[in-house]
Scaffold this active site. Structure first.
Site, PDB file in Angstrom:
ATOM      1  CG  ASP A   1      -6.196   8.668   5.967  1.00  0.00           C
ATOM      2  OD1 ASP A   1      -5.808   8.909   6.985  1.00  0.00           O
ATOM      3  OD2 ASP A   1      -7.063   9.163   5.469  1.00  0.00           O
TER       4      ASP A   1
ATOM      5  CD  GLU B   1      -3.174   0.445   0.531  1.00  0.00           C
ATOM      6  OE1 GLU B   1      -2.985   1.081  -0.626  1.00  0.00           O
ATOM      7  OE2 GLU B   1      -4.513   0.663   0.353  1.00  0.00           O
ATOM      8  CG  ASP B   2      -1.142   4.814  -1.607  1.00  0.00           C
ATOM      9  OD1 ASP B   2      -1.693   4.601  -1.251  1.00  0.00           O
ATOM     10  OD2 ASP B   2      -1.249   5.304  -2.437  1.00  0.00           O
TER      11      ASP B   2
ATOM     12  CG  PHE C   1      -3.703  15.391   1.131  1.00  0.00           C
ATOM     13  CD1 PHE C   1      -5.028  14.256   1.575  1.00  0.00           C
ATOM     14  CD2 PHE C   1      -3.112  15.938   0.234  1.00  0.00           C
ATOM     15  CE1 PHE C   1      -5.283  13.698   0.527  1.00  0.00           C
ATOM     16  CE2 PHE C   1      -3.858  14.695  -1.027  1.00  0.00           C
ATOM     17  CZ  PHE C   1      -4.087  14.219  -1.188  1.00  0.00           C
TER      18      PHE C   1
ATOM     19  CG  ASP D   1      -3.844  11.266  -5.970  1.00  0.00           C
ATOM     20  OD1 ASP D   1      -3.662  10.436  -5.392  1.00  0.00           O
ATOM     21  OD2 ASP D   1      -4.584  11.686  -7.242  1.00  0.00           O
TER      22      ASP D   1
HETATM   23  P1  IMP Z   1      -7.531   4.718   3.936  1.00  0.00           P
HETATM   24  O1  IMP Z   1      -8.811   3.952   3.751  1.00  0.00           O
HETATM   25  O2  IMP Z   1      -9.113   5.946   4.955  1.00  0.00           O
HETATM   26  O3  IMP Z   1      -6.831   4.762   5.641  1.00  0.00           O
HETATM   27  O4  IMP Z   1      -7.675   5.641   3.261  1.00  0.00           O
HETATM   28  C1  IMP Z   1      -6.773   4.792   2.133  1.00  0.00           C
HETATM   29  C2  IMP Z   1      -6.776   5.880   0.656  1.00  0.00           C
HETATM   30  O5  IMP Z   1      -6.976   7.193   1.373  1.00  0.00           O
HETATM   31  C3  IMP Z   1      -5.334   5.720   0.150  1.00  0.00           C
HETATM   32  O6  IMP Z   1      -4.982   4.813  -0.379  1.00  0.00           O
HETATM   33  C4  IMP Z   1      -4.850   7.413  -0.649  1.00  0.00           C
HETATM   34  O7  IMP Z   1      -5.320   6.782  -1.867  1.00  0.00           O
HETATM   35  C5  IMP Z   1      -6.359   7.681   0.309  1.00  0.00           C
HETATM   36  N1  IMP Z   1      -4.491   9.306   1.565  1.00  0.00           N
HETATM   37  C6  IMP Z   1      -5.023   9.114   2.203  1.00  0.00           C
HETATM   38  N2  IMP Z   1      -4.868   9.747   2.531  1.00  0.00           N
HETATM   39  C7  IMP Z   1      -3.524  10.689   1.625  1.00  0.00           C
HETATM   40  C8  IMP Z   1      -2.392  11.611   1.739  1.00  0.00           C
HETATM   41  O8  IMP Z   1      -2.096  11.925   2.764  1.00  0.00           O
HETATM   42  N3  IMP Z   1      -2.310  11.906   0.655  1.00  0.00           N
HETATM   43  C9  IMP Z   1      -2.931  11.162  -0.289  1.00  0.00           C
HETATM   44  N4  IMP Z   1      -3.985  10.010  -0.515  1.00  0.00           N
HETATM   45  C10 IMP Z   1      -4.004  10.432   0.773  1.00  0.00           C
END
Ligand code: IMP
Length: 181
Positions: free
Chosen positions: A102, A98-99, A151, A158
């Site tokens: 969050d 994963e990148d 962010f 992106d």
């Molecule tokens: P989660 O389901 O809330 O953990 O969301 C994960 C996804 O939210 C990631 O795969 C990203 O696509 C997006 N995301 C969350 N925070 C950031 C950020 O700071 N920059 C860019 N994308 C983010």
């Protein structure tokens, strides 16, 4: 693109160094095995390719395309699969790449989906971990960096499909996503 950053969190050099450490750890843990790196498109591709080049074990690559439903419009954490894996992972050692994690909702969904296919093992490797935002606890075995609740963009991450190609990771100026730039 650098001028749109409030500040750089991790330089290209720091990222390279950290990825080499992670790759050494993964190579040790998976010695004698050939894991499948399941990479989530598109952001994690940059991290995966840098990591994979440093690994000292053979790996197979596969990709998952996902589209998250907009907040408020559907169940949170429900993810639509836009591209499924090409190959079966039944009985395989899977490392989900994963990148960024969050809230953890996306990861929880993907982890459950992959686990239902009965791999021999399933671990998570995330480039970034936004710890303060976590809503669900998911074990992340390998993580590049912990980051604050800001962010960030760059190195695959992106905002509206921009900034992925920045070689560093930085905090995006808030004027950019508030439309005042
Ligand atoms: P989660 O389901 O809330 O953990 O969301 C994960 C996804 O939210 C990631 O795969 C990203 O696509 C997006 N995301 C969350 N925070 C950031 C950020 O700071 N920059 C860019 N994308 C983010």
């Amino acid at each position: 693109m650098h001028e749109d950053l409030e500040r750089v969190l991790f330089t290209e050099e720091q990222i390279r160094h950290r990825i080499a450490q992670l790759a050494a750890e993964i190579s040790r843990d998976y010695a004698g095995r050939e894991p499948v790196l399941v990479t989530v498109l598109k952001g994690a591709v940059f991290f995966m390719s840098a990591l994979a080049r440093e690994l000292m074990i053979p790996v197979r690559l596969d990709f998952l395309g996902i589209a998250s439903f907009s907040p408020g419009r559907a169940l949170p954490g429900v993810v639509r699969i836009t591209k499924d894996l090409d190959q079966s992972i039944h009985g395989a050692d899977v490392l989900l790449i994963e990148d960024i994690v969050d809230t953890g909702l996306t990861l929880r969904y993907l982890r459950n989906m992959l686990a239902s296919r009965e791999p021999a093992s399933l671990e998570v490797c995330s480039f970034l971990d936004k710890v303060p935002r976590r809503l669900v606890e998911i074990p992340i075995k390998y993580r590049g960096f912990e980051i604050p609740d800001r962010f960030v963009v760059g190195f695959g991450l992106d905002y509206s499909q921009r900034y992925r190609t920045l070689p560093c990771v930085g905090i995006l100026k808030s004027q950019i996503y508030q439309g005042k730039s």
